[in-house]
Design an enzyme around this catalytic site. Structure first.
Site, PDB file in Angstrom:
ATOM      1  N   ASP A   1      41.892  69.440  15.879  1.00 25.31           N
ATOM      2  CA  ASP A   1      40.407  69.388  15.447  1.00 25.31           C
ATOM      3  C   ASP A   1      39.630  68.148  16.078  1.00 25.31           C
ATOM      4  O   ASP A   1      38.972  67.690  15.492  1.00 25.31           O
ATOM      5  CB  ASP A   1      40.483  69.301  13.884  1.00 25.31           C
ATOM      6  CG  ASP A   1      39.096  69.952  13.264  1.00 25.31           C
ATOM      7  OD1 ASP A   1      38.449  70.707  14.089  1.00 25.31           O
ATOM      8  OD2 ASP A   1      38.918  69.646  12.255  1.00 25.31           O
TER       9      ASP A   1
ATOM     10  N   SER B   1      36.115  70.442   5.550  1.00 27.02           N
ATOM     11  CA  SER B   1      36.833  71.760   5.055  1.00 27.02           C
ATOM     12  C   SER B   1      37.392  71.439   3.878  1.00 27.02           C
ATOM     13  O   SER B   1      37.546  72.213   2.843  1.00 27.02           O
ATOM     14  CB  SER B   1      37.649  72.173   6.188  1.00 27.02           C
ATOM     15  OG  SER B   1      37.058  72.390   7.265  1.00 27.02           O
TER      16      SER B   1
ATOM     17  N   GLY C   1      29.730  62.237   4.402  1.00 29.59           N
ATOM     18  CA  GLY C   1      30.296  63.200   5.045  1.00 29.59           C
ATOM     19  C   GLY C   1      31.144  64.271   4.307  1.00 29.59           C
ATOM     20  O   GLY C   1      31.387  63.845   3.315  1.00 29.59           O
TER      21      GLY C   1
END
Length: 792
Positions: free
Chosen positions: A617, A491, A488
């Site tokens: 988030d 940001s 994965g």
């Protein structure tokens, strides 16, 4: 070549005929043991008609094998033939409301595809079979004896039937991790021969029945992880043979009955994460055999009873997150076998006893966030910075150098001249401080050159089985951070799967890209957020690493438990390779359970933490799934501790930060310069909920400037709800309709359930923060939807 093809075709045809013949013969054997058929419904069971057209028989479309045997409410009488075990494709058996008697044949255990077994209102007498894959079992109105079938970790739904009280000879009843609802019936107290009862992590509510004290042969009682309310029944003291009692993670209130501590047979006692009040009774010292005792996360007050030191075989004692006061009793020096002692987040005071360091087996000693004062001991466990924590005690001094606490000052005689004292103190300080600052700078430079690894101070890392890992170990675990181990990217970071040889476990290693602006603050924010968070649906951190890589550059990483089922995003929007690897997609109930898991974690962050926390988030790629598809919120790099605004216009939990989050999931007020709020997380959750059940993300190409996922659902919700649901859910429903068991979802029931889910998503993602649902109400609504679907 043609001959071979013809031979192969003939072979397959004969094989198919043979298996179909097996099913037909098995059905005829079943008919032979049915002695009474007053309605004549079995007259169609003859060789002149294909068995798939016999009354009560439903076949699979592809293989033309028996998938459902439905003989319910036909006034049949007789016994069940062992040949039923030859119907190897059987997925559901409905025999309810008849007069079947005798035993349930053991051959049913061979039916590996069996999901539903309905036997209620008959005269069966024995149920000694193992049904590992069963999802639905109903057996009320019989006279069962013998062991109950293994039903753990399935999808058994509905209330616990009152008829369980008729299973007088039952020895064990395990229903853990199912989707039960309602309360525990009083009739359960009739199971006087029961020795083990586990109903762990279901959704049962109500009070613990007083009749449970009649089950005097119980050695295990596990009711943890539910929503039980009321007080702990005093009648538990009647169960003198009880060895394990788990009432943790419920909503129990009131005081702990002192009579419970009279159960000297107890080895395990879990009462954590409830709403228990009052003092811990001094009778606790009567638990001479107790090895694990947890009362964490309650509202217990008063001093810790000295008698607790009499529990000399204790290995694990969790007392954190309460309101205990006073000092640590000197009797604790008798706890020679203690390994884990957690006492953080209380009001304990006085000096930290040095005898704690002399306890021979102690591994984790957590004393943080109390009011201890004075010098920290340096003996035994206090020599190992990874084994103890005293953070949050502002009046401490001394201890090992890694604590970086001030030096303990010695008392100064009162009769000394103040002017002399001032000169003696200030003059040396004028020399020492510059020297100290110079040495500190040199130490920082030398540490960087040596590439020493330093653990970030973190209470969390001290409260778990802490691993101290170097850059070299992480490098080796990931084969040099090889791209094949990359699972994965975010940001500010990349996540690798790693194999830690030292711990013999697979982990997820989140490596920060410190070249990107904001990465360092993200790392610190995540460390700070995870330091004190403890919830079953929050990702579990193992350790952190701050070091120097092979190029001499700064290196920072976090190590988490590995989640074998990846992220929710990969399940909702799999690539072609992921689709091939996973095969199945998430079904309706699985998605609903994941949604409840995420909501539970948000409820913890928003309502159960001392200060509310905004994750900032929430999105599918930050929802991780374990091997059981339980959901965990991860990536706290943007999380912020919030304060409470008490303005009369609203009561929002706010935190002053810039715009954070991911496009499509960010609350609209953030784009207008508004402060981040926990209601912003509710908005993101609403979008997540809509995405989970439509299969469409908020940035899908179908949504233009004038449309959105929210508007798409809102405009089609009234009369087209089945058309906007994820096609994968519809396909699964169509496939499951081959059995009556899964056909139980009528169109109206399914529409109402989905409509309720979408309505919750719409309310959560309302444009105005004041119009959004409270996450606690969300949980109630989702449980109601799941209950309605499972009751159908």
């Amino acid at each position: 070549m043609l001959t071979r093809l013809l031979s192969l075709s003939l072979f397959l045809l004969l094989a198919s005929a043979a298996t179909n013949e097996t099913d037909q013969e098995a059905l005829l054997q079943i008919k032979d043991l049915i002695s009474e058929d007053p309605l004549g419904v079995l007259s169609s069971w003859n060789r002149s008609l294909h068995f798939c057209h016999w009354h009560g028989v439903r076949c699979s479309r592809r293989h033309q094998r028996v998938a459902v045997l439905d003989l319910s409410a036909l006034k049949l009488e007789g016994s069940v033939s062992p040949h039923i075990g030859n119907l190897t494709f059987l997925r559901a058996i409905f025999l309810e409301n008849n007069s079947f008697h005798g035993t349930i044949p053991e051959e049913i255990s061979r039916l590996l595809h069996l999901r539903y077994l309905l036997l209620q209102d008959n005269a069966f007498q024995d149920l000694g079979v193992t049904l590992p894959n069963l999802r639905g079992f109903y057996g009320g109105g019989n006279k069962f004896s013998g062991p109950f079938p293994t039903l753990d970790k399935n999808y058994i739904s509905g209330n616990i039937p009152q008829e369980f009280g008729n299973l007088y000879n039952l020895g064990a009843l395990y229903l853990s991790e199912n989707m039960l609802e309602g309360s525990i019936p009083q009739s359960i107290g009739k199971l006087s021969n029961l020795q083990g009862l586990r109903i762990y992590k279901c959704s049962i509510s109500g009070q613990i029945p007083l009749s449970i004290g009649n089950m005097t042969r119980l050695s295990v009682l596990d009711l943890g992880g539910n929503m039980l309310q009321g007080s702990i029944p005093v009648t538990l003291s009647n169960i003198s043979s009880l060895e394990e009692l788990n009432l943790g993670d419920n909503l129990l209130s009131g005081t702990i009955p002192e009579q419970v501590f009279g159960l000297s047979s107890l080895i395990i006692l879990y009462l954590h994460q409830n709403h228990l009040t009052g003092q811990l009774p001094h009778q606790v010292g009567s638990l001479k055999n107790i090895g694990k005792f947890t009362i964490a996360a309650n509202k217990l007050t008063g001093e810790i009873p000295k008698s607790l030191g009499d529990c000399v075989v204790l290995e694990l004692l969790y007392m954190q997150d309460n309101l205990f006061e006073g000092t640590i009793p000197s009797s604790f020096k008798q706890l020679k076998g203690i390994q884990d002692l957690f006492m953080s987040y209380n009001n304990l005071s006085g000096h930290i006893p040095s005898f704690l360091g002399e306890l021979p087996f102690i591994k984790n000693l957590i004393l943080s966030h109390n009011m201890f004062e004075g010098e920290v001991p340096t003996n035994g466990v206090f020599r190992n910075i990874t084994a103890f924590s005293v953070v949050g005690n502002v009046k401490l001094c001394g201890g090992i150098q890694a604590l970086e606490l001030p030096t303990c000052s010695q008392e100064i005689p009162e009769n000394k001249n103040k002017a002399v004292l001032i000169r003696r103190i200030l003059i040396p300080l004028g020399i020492i401080i510059p020297v100290f600052l110079l040495l500190a700078c040199l130490w920082a430079i030398l540490s960087r050159i040596r590439g020493s690894t330093k653990e970030i101070p973190s209470e969390l890392s001290l409260q778990i089985q802490h691993l101290k890992l170097s850059y070299a170990e992480l490098f080796q675990a990931t084969d040099g951070f090889c791209s094949t181990n990359l699972i994965g990217e975010g940001s500010f970071s990349s996540v690798y799967q790693g194999n830690l040889d030292s711990a013999n476990k697979i982990v997820a290693i989140k490596v920060l890209n410190l070249q990107k602006p904001g990465a360092r603050s993200s790392f610190l924010a995540e460390c700070e957020a995870l330091r004190n968070l403890r919830h079953r649906n929050l990702v579990k951190i193992i350790t952190s690493c701050s070091s120097i890589d092979l190029k001499g550059s700064e290196f920072k990483a976090l190590v988490f438990e590995y989640m074998p089922n990846g992220t929710l995003h990969n399940w909702l929007h799999p690539s072609s390779s992921e689709q091939q690897q996973n095969g199945d997609s998430l079904n309706l109930v699985q998605r609903l359970s994941i949604a409840i898991d995420v909501a539970s974690a948000l409820d913890y962050l928003q309502h159960q933490c001392e200060t509310p926390i905004a994750h900032c988030d929430i999105k599918p790629s930050n929802i991780l799934l374990d091997k059981e598809l339980c959901a965990y919120i991860g990536d706290f790099g943007l999380a912020t501790v919030c304060s409470t605004t008490t303005a009369q216009s609203n009561h929002l939990q706010t935190c002053s930060i810039g715009i954070k989050g991911t496009i499509g999931y960010v609350a609209p007020e953030y784009g207008m310069g508004g402060e981040a709020t926990v209601q912003g997380d509710v908005y993101s959750y609403g979008i997540l909920l809509l995405e989970m059940f439509t299969g469409k993300g908020p940035t899908n190409s179908m949504f233009t400037v004038n449309s959105s996922l929210h508007n798409y659902v809102q405009t089609t919700l009234t009369d087209q709800v089945l058309q906007i649901v994820d096609p994968q859910i519809r396909l699964q429903m169509e496939d499951e309709n081959e059995t009556k068991a899964n056909c139980k979802y009528s169109v109206s029931t399914l529409e109402n359930g989905l409509r309720s889910l979408f309505q919750v998503g719409l309310l959560c993602s309302a444009e105005s923060p004041k119009e959004r649902m409270d996450i606690r109400d969300v949980i109630v609504e989702l449980h109601a939807v799941r209950g309605a679907l499972l009751r159908a």
